[in-house]
Design a protein around this motif. Structure first.
Motif, PDB file in Angstrom:
ATOM      1  N   LEU A  14      42.952  54.956  44.636  1.00 18.15           N
ATOM      2  CA  LEU A  14      43.161  53.547  44.314  1.00 18.15           C
ATOM      3  C   LEU A  14      44.114  53.329  43.151  1.00 18.15           C
ATOM      4  CD1 LEU A  14      39.496  52.223  44.600  1.00 18.15           C
ATOM      5  CD2 LEU A  14      41.287  52.166  46.335  1.00 18.15           C
ATOM      6  N   GLY A  18      46.215  49.992  44.457  1.00 26.93           N
ATOM      7  CA  GLY A  18      44.854  49.532  44.690  1.00 26.93           C
ATOM      8  C   GLY A  18      44.423  49.684  46.126  1.00 26.93           C
ATOM      9  N   THR A  19      43.737  48.668  46.641  1.00 23.42           N
ATOM     10  CA  THR A  19      43.190  48.724  48.003  1.00 23.42           C
ATOM     11  C   THR A  19      44.260  48.645  49.064  1.00 23.42           C
ATOM     12  OG1 THR A  19      42.839  46.331  47.913  1.00 23.42           O
ATOM     13  CG2 THR A  19      40.981  47.747  47.326  1.00 23.42           C
ATOM     14  N   ARG A 128      34.322  50.776  43.617  1.00 19.48           N
ATOM     15  CA  ARG A 128      35.691  50.733  43.111  1.00 19.48           C
ATOM     16  C   ARG A 128      36.481  49.596  43.767  1.00 19.48           C
ATOM     17  NH1 ARG A 128      36.774  53.632  38.434  1.00 19.48           N
ATOM     18  NH2 ARG A 128      35.331  55.395  38.403  1.00 19.48           N
ATOM     19  N   ASP A 131      35.438  46.452  41.876  1.00 17.31           N
ATOM     20  CA  ASP A 131      35.988  46.422  40.526  1.00 17.31           C
ATOM     21  C   ASP A 131      37.491  46.175  40.549  1.00 17.31           C
ATOM     22  OD1 ASP A 131      33.482  46.915  39.558  1.00 17.31           O
ATOM     23  OD2 ASP A 131      33.769  49.079  39.334  1.00 17.31           O
ATOM     24  N   ASP A 132      38.163  46.786  41.498  1.00 20.95           N
ATOM     25  CA  ASP A 132      39.609  46.626  41.598  1.00 20.95           C
ATOM     26  C   ASP A 132      39.985  45.175  41.875  1.00 20.95           C
ATOM     27  OD1 ASP A 132      42.302  47.911  41.757  1.00 20.95           O
ATOM     28  OD2 ASP A 132      42.214  47.075  43.778  1.00 20.95           O
ATOM     29  N   CYS A 133      39.177  44.515  42.703  1.00 16.53           N
ATOM     30  CA  CYS A 133      39.478  43.125  43.053  1.00 16.53           C
ATOM     31  C   CYS A 133      39.048  42.169  41.940  1.00 16.53           C
ATOM     32  CB  CYS A 133      38.776  42.764  44.350  1.00 16.53           C
ATOM     33  SG  CYS A 133      39.659  41.521  45.329  1.00 16.53           S
ATOM     34  N   ASP A 135      39.289  42.707  38.851  1.00 22.61           N
ATOM     35  CA  ASP A 135      40.361  42.754  37.863  1.00 22.61           C
ATOM     36  C   ASP A 135      41.665  42.162  38.382  1.00 22.61           C
ATOM     37  OD1 ASP A 135      38.618  43.997  36.166  1.00 22.61           O
ATOM     38  OD2 ASP A 135      39.214  46.014  36.759  1.00 22.61           O
ATOM     39  N   ARG A 137      43.587  43.099  40.693  1.00 22.86           N
ATOM     40  CA  ARG A 137      44.632  44.038  41.082  1.00 22.86           C
ATOM     41  C   ARG A 137      44.755  44.165  42.596  1.00 22.86           C
ATOM     42  NH1 ARG A 137      43.116  49.333  37.760  1.00 22.86           N
ATOM     43  NH2 ARG A 137      41.051  48.653  38.466  1.00 22.86           N
ATOM     44  N   CYS A 138      43.730  43.697  43.323  1.00 24.23           N
ATOM     45  CA  CYS A 138      43.788  43.843  44.775  1.00 24.23           C
ATOM     46  C   CYS A 138      44.493  42.678  45.445  1.00 24.23           C
ATOM     47  CB  CYS A 138      42.374  43.992  45.355  1.00 24.23           C
ATOM     48  SG  CYS A 138      41.415  42.463  45.358  1.00 24.23           S
TER      49      CYS A 138
END
Length: 859
Positions: A14, A18-19, A128, A131-133, A135, A137-138
């Motif tokens: 990631l 990211g995703t 993950r 968390d990525d979304c 923030d 970032r996704c």
């Protein structure tokens, strides 16, 4: 590979884009890799099934009726899911699908994960992804796009925004479900040996649950932004690309209004999730005495369980489409698409709220706090009639929410919401009405019906976000802390909408459109085949709902048309006739010397007071609009009381004359003036005391409005009772005298009075007693149907002609008035009886003309 290696692999996977790397992998697995070539021990199969498969990330929502007839909200959510997940709106994979690209590197990393570690891999992947979304970032950052004809008709720009928004919604949706799954993977296991260990684990549990709701609120906030941006271009693709430039300009404006409605609704959801995270600190964990090894989780009233009361539809009624049909032919499609977007998130977050109970149902006994408050379906409140009329008009003649309201109308609605909240806070169950103006100012309304009217009146509460937890908090503050309104979360303008929603849903059994179903199965594949038995709230069936709403709408009609427009000319005519005849009666009493005695002066003061009251309330206030309505009601009530006290003085003089056998005409002018001044002093002293008390109560605090009206009403009641006592004593003395004459065998063949005179005296007695005032006030207190009270108001305007007929057109006053008028035309023609120079001579002549049969028989 150890779990630490799994974590490193996921982090590395990631780290780049990211995703989007995972989407690239999914594209590669679905389009490049042969499905038959995936080995059983390869984690690629797990990725394809638990991440790439659309059905895994979609809730399998089952209603309590049947699978064959899902609710409209669920059907709309399904339609939108299909469009977002299977349309060509998604961009190509970011990492490249060919060997050597970022996608190939990601596949290489995945193949190093042994299939035996798939559980750890899925756990870390779910957490993950969320968390990525969270923030941001996704999903790409979007500025609030100002759509116009140029931007919408630019295909590249429109498709880019549409693709990015649809792709973002898809990623956010996966992050939502991933966050739920992450919580399931890492749920707190309650294992303790003493109370200290239990409290330590409870603290961890509270922190995780609070973080869970904060994360969901953040995800929903991202989703609301992208869903709003998705609405306009998605609607244009469906319906707007064939419109002319002129039609398209209005279409864009209307879609922006629908977009604002959607954003307002989703904002309420975000507030609810944020408040749910703050309420976790009030949860209590204790050992279950009845179940060893289990704990009891005691949740307060304000908890995530209230999320199920969130509405399932963007618009409160399907009539929005019908209302806006003339303005916008495609209004039905506009609202339908917005409803689908809202239902899409509503279904997903319904699962997030319900699965919280499912996580710990085997080890944790959840006990929710019950709101210990009785049903409020029969409570009544006294509220402002103008605001009730506004609510009724909004229900009876709803306007399209896409229309631009005048600024004055918007301010009126805001002021009305604030006024209604002030009325609700006052908690006055009934305010005595002492005048027709007071009736037009206040009206008694059922609390639950008022809440229903406020919630369902189109446009009244439309711009207030629907936060269920905040609504219940405000309602509890209202009921449990009536003297401390600082505990409200809502401001004074929005409080009536917030509290009304909670009252309607939780405290009005006869007015609730939601019913509870228990033991409904809710199976969801994205929750790792973990079905749960939960309780579901669902709205009534369509036909039943319509009948229910029609019945409540009909119940509001009795608060409609407090003043009937068709009868306004008749009302004005009656008011003019009343004023003319009252002035005529006062003029006769001032003109004739015979009526300037003490009772005549008191009756003249009564007429002047009545004329002043009519001019103040019916002419000055209605025509000029001054003073303000509360002040006008005070003046009108005070003058009503003054007329009653003048009647007290008149009735007492009647009693005194009969009691002391002294006619009013036997008093000298100086004595009459002295007695009249004393009567005026006796009248104004009690009147001033009552009025000062009422004004002081009402002006000191608005909460004392009811007490001020009670003081005035008590004064009127005591005054009328005094009149009745005086008239009763007169009747008693007449009966005693008549009985005494019969015992003395004094016989007279003259009747007491003719039928006409008896009728006149009966009407005079009713007028002088003031019973008519109490009857009028009594009809106002009933307040059953507004038109009936209006008719009573019109009937009181006939009092002027009645007074003129009874006190002027009688056998004593009318001949004198006629002779005085005849002398204007022919001063030399002196009527019979006026040529004598003194009253003694007139009495002697009258005695000589009379022949008494009794005297003849006695001689």
């Amino acid at each position: 590979m150890q779990p630490a290696g799994v974590i490193a692999t996921v982090v590395a996977l990631l780290a780049a884009n990211g995703t989007s790397v995972l989407d690239c992998v999914c594209w590669h697995l679905n389009n490049v890799t042969d499905s038959g070539g995936i080995f059983e021990d390869n984690v690629e199969k797990t990725i394809k099934w638990f991440y790439c498969n659309y059905e895994v990330w979609s809730p399998d929502f089952v209603t309590c009726y049947s699978r064959e007839q899902p609710s409209p909200a669920v059907s709309g959510a399904r339609r939108l899911e299909d469009r977002l997940w299977h349309s060509g709106l998604l961009p190509p994979p970011a990492g490249g699908a060919l060997e050597g690209g970022g996608c190939a590197a990601a596949l290489a990393q995945l193949r190093r994960v042994p299939y035996s570690e798939y559980r750890e891999f899925l756990e870390e992947l779910d957490c993950r992804i969320a968390d990525d979304c969270i923030d941001s970032r996704c999903v790409p950052r979007l500025n609030n796009m100002e759509w116009n004809m140029t931007t919408l008709q630019t295909d590249d720009l429109r498709h880019h925004i549409l693709s990015q928004s649809a792709y973002a919604v898809r990623r956010i949706t996966k992050a939502m479900v991933g966050r739920v799954n992450c919580e399931w993977w890492r749920q707190v296991e309650f294992e303790w040996r003493n109370k200290r260990e239990l409290q330590a684990q409870a603290a961890v549990f509270w922190e995780r649950l609070s973080s869970y709701w904060r994360d969901l609120a953040q995800l929903l906030s991202h989703g609301a932004t992208h869903a709003s941006e998705l609405l306009v271009p998605l609607a244009f693709e469906r319906m707007g690309n064939h419109a002319s430039d002129q039609q398209l300009h209005g279409w864009i404006k209307d879609m922006e209004r629908v977009k604002d409605m959607l954003r307002t609704k989703l904002t309420g959801w975000v507030q609810d999730l944020q408040l749910a995270s703050k309420q976790v600190e009030h949860y209590e964990v204790e050992e279950d005495k009845d179940g060893p090894g289990h704990v009891i989780l005691r949740r307060p009233l304000l908890s995530e369980r209230l999320l199920r009361y969130q509405p399932w539809s963007l618009s409160s009624d399907d009539d929005f489409s019908a209302l806006c049909k003339e303005r916008q032919l495609e209004a039905s499609q506009m609202f339908s698409l917005a409803d689908d977007l809202y239902a899409f998130y509503r279904v997903y977050f319904y699962t997030t709220a319900e699965y919280t109970d499912a996580f710990y149902e085997d080890d944790v006994k959840i006990v929710d706090e019950e709101w210990q408050l009785e049903d409020r379906s029969h409570d009544t409140l006294s509220v402002d009639t103008d605001c009730v009329q506004l609510l009724v008009n909004a229900l009876d003649h709803p306007t399209c929410p896409l229309e631009d309201l005048p600024l004055e109308a918007v301010k009126q609605r805001e002021q009305c919401r604030e006024q209604l909240w002030d009325d609700v806070v006052q908690r006055s169950p009934h305010i005595p009405v002492t005048s027709y103006l007071a009736y037009t100012q206040r009206v008694n309304v059922n609390l639950c019906l008022l809440a229903w009217m406020a919630v369902n009146s189109y446009g009244i509460c439309q711009d207030v976000p629907f936060s269920m937890i905040q609504s219940v908090h405000d309602a509890r503050c209202y009921f449990d802390s009536p003297d401390d309104q600082s505990c409200l979360h809502s401001n004074a303008t929005d409080a009536i909408c917030s509290v009304s929603r909670a009252i309607l849903l939780l405290k009005c059994r006869d007015f609730s459109s939601i019913r509870t179903f228990h033991n409904c199965t809710f199976a969801s594949l994205e929750f790792r085949f973990y079905p749960s038995r939960i309780s579901v709230l669902d709205q009534k069936l369509t036909e039943e709902t319509l009948n229910y709403k029609n019945s409540l709408t009909n119940a509001t009609l009795r608060y409609k048309d407090f003043k009937i427009d068709s009868l306004k000319p008749l009302e004005i005519s009656f008011i003019l006739i009343n004023i003319i005849f009252r002035f005529s009666t006062a003029g006769v009493y001032m003109y004739l010397p015979q009526l300037r005695n003490l009772p005549g002066r008191i009756l003249l003061s009564f007429q002047i007071t009545c004329i002043t009251q009519i001019l103040c309330s019916e002419v000055v206030y209605r025509m000029a609009g001054v003073p303000d309505l509360p002040t006008a009601v005070l003046i009108d009530s005070a003058l009503t009381l003054l007329t009653c006290i003048w009647l007290n003085s008149f009735c007492y003089q009647m009693y005194a004359c009969v009691r002391h056998l002294r006619l009013p005409d036997q008093l000298l002018p100086a004595e009459v003036s002295q007695l009249f001044r004393r009567e005026v002093l006796c009248v104004f002293i009690p009147w001033s005391i009552v009025c000062v008390a009422a004004v002081a109560l009402e002006k000191t605090s608005k909460y004392h409005l009811m007490h001020s009206r009670i003081v005035v009403l008590a004064g009127i009641s005591v005054s009328v009772a005094f009149n009745l006592v005086c008239l009763g004593l007169l009747g008693y003395m007449y009966l005693c005298n008549r009985c005494s004459m019969r015992q003395l065998k004094i016989v007279d063949n003259k009747k007491f009075a003719t039928k006409k005179q008896c009728l006149f005296m009966s009407v005079k007695a009713v007028i002088l007693s003031g019973i008519g005032i109490l009857i009028r006030i009594g009809f106002h207190q009933a307040q059953g149907i507004a038109q009936f009270v209006y008719y009573i108001h019109l009937a009181t305007m006939v009092q002027g002609p009645v007074l003129f007929v009874c006190f002027v057109c009688n056998g004593t006053t009318l001949p004198i008035l006629k002779n005085r008028i005849l002398l204007w035309w022919n001063p030399t023609n002196i009527p019979a009886g006026l040529e004598l120079c003194s009253a003694a001579e007139r009495n002697l002549a009258r005695r000589n003309n009379e022949q008494s049969p009794f005297s003849e028989s006695s001689l």
